[in-house]
Design a protein around this motif. Structure first.
Motif: not given
Length: 341
Positions: A98-110
């Motif tokens: 789901d896109e919401r997992i992608i968004q969370l992981l990208e935020y985790g990298k930030e």
């Protein structure tokens, strides 16, 4: 997993009547729930009637449950590729999520970049050893911790946001989003609730406090939140802060921990030592972004106070209070402006 932080909410509200300035069609309603994110939570909101609030709460709960299932690293759910799915299968091939997992992981990298590596969502190989230690009350073998630490390189987390897939370039890498998941979910669900359900509300997601609108739904009254004192038996909190459209998140050593040979081991692991952090008793962050408040509270917990103050001072719309091991409070330059007089 992330810390379970106990924050006492103080909502100083008068009875709902004409004399208090709260319209009768804007009454306050609250609901406690304990089914999501492995924690006890509550929502307080203003609505036109009990039945309207119940209907809106059902929608709110269903949507928040979606985040819970997506971000769960322990449970499986039919038809859903969640974080547990990634930990099980992403080492073999890219997994569509789901896109919401992608968004969370990208935020985790930030967050990893912001924190200088102090908060790392790819630290699961290490934290899993400490999760086991909390169950067995046996300290992890230091050699195993060092070996696990070799498999925490966030650059090995390959996120393809065009195809919504995730791949682990290191087969031993594991995700643990405990430092950011509740704050991130709180931010997203409150944004949605403000657009679709209520004008004013406060969510406590396991102690991650997120507010929008005003306490009396009157355009002026702020929400009052008491930050718990980590010292056992303390009669007063660290502070009562007055906020609206802001969040408060606390990380501490006093809720989730175990003791071995008279020493306390908390659940927040210092990436430098691979052992539970020992700098603070608690750190609380006020921020306009609950996801950032969550990430910062863990990051600051893994830093000396002066280093943490330097980070807060260069972070917009964020303040913090540290309680050291002697239970003395230390404030960032703007924190006291939020304290109740």
């Amino acid at each position: 997993m992330k810390k379970l932080i106990s924050v006492i909410l103080i909502l100083v509200l008068s009875a709902v009547c004409c004399s208090c300035g709260v319209p009768l069609n804007n009454q306050r309603y609250s609901k406690d729930f304990g089914d999501l994110f492995d924690t006890v939570s509550s929502i307080t909101a203003y609505d036109t009637s009990q039945s309207a609030f119940d209907s809106h709460f059902a929608q709110f709960f269903d949507r928040l449950e979606e985040y819970h299932q997506l971000y769960d690293i322990y449970g499986e759910y039919e038809g859903i590729n969640n974080l547990k799915t990634l930990n099980d299968k992403a080492k073999d091939e890219p997994v569509k999520v789901d896109e919401r997992i992608i968004q969370l992981l990208e935020y985790g990298k930030e967050v990893y970049s912001l924190s200088g590596g102090k908060t790392n969502i790819c630290f699961g190989a290490v934290t899993s050893l400490w999760h086991e230690a909390q169950e067995t009350k046996l300290l992890p073998d230091e050699s195993k911790l060092k070996e696990a630490a070799k498999h925490t390189d966030i650059n090995k987390l390959v996120v393809d946001n065009k195809n919504n897939t995730v791949y682990f370039a290191d087969e031993m890498l594991r995700i643990d989003v405990g430092a950011i998941a509740k704050g991130y979910a709180a931010r997203e669900i409150c944004k949605w609730a403000k657009e679709n359900l209520w004008d004013s509300a406060m969510l406590s997601l396991g102690g991650n406090i997120c507010t929008f609108g005003y306490k009396n739904n009157d355009g002026s009254s702020k929400w009052n939140v008491q930050i718990e004192n980590p010292q056992k038996g303390a009669k007063e909190g660290v502070a009562i802060v007055c906020i609206n459209d802001m969040s408060v998140v606390t990380s501490g050593d006093y809720q989730r921990y175990f003791e071995k040979d008279g020493k306390r081991y908390c659940h927040i692991i210092n990436p430098d030592t691979l052992f539970p952090s020992e700098y603070m008793a608690s750190v609380s962050v006020i921020c306009t972004d609950s996801a950032l408040a969550d990430a910062l509270s863990t990051t600051l917990f893994n830093m000396p106070i002066e280093e943490g103050k330097a980070l807060i001072e260069k972070t917009n719309n964020a303040e913090a209070v540290w309680v050291d091991k002697s239970y003395t409070a230390h404030y960032s330059s703007g924190f006291e402006s939020y304290m109740a007089k």
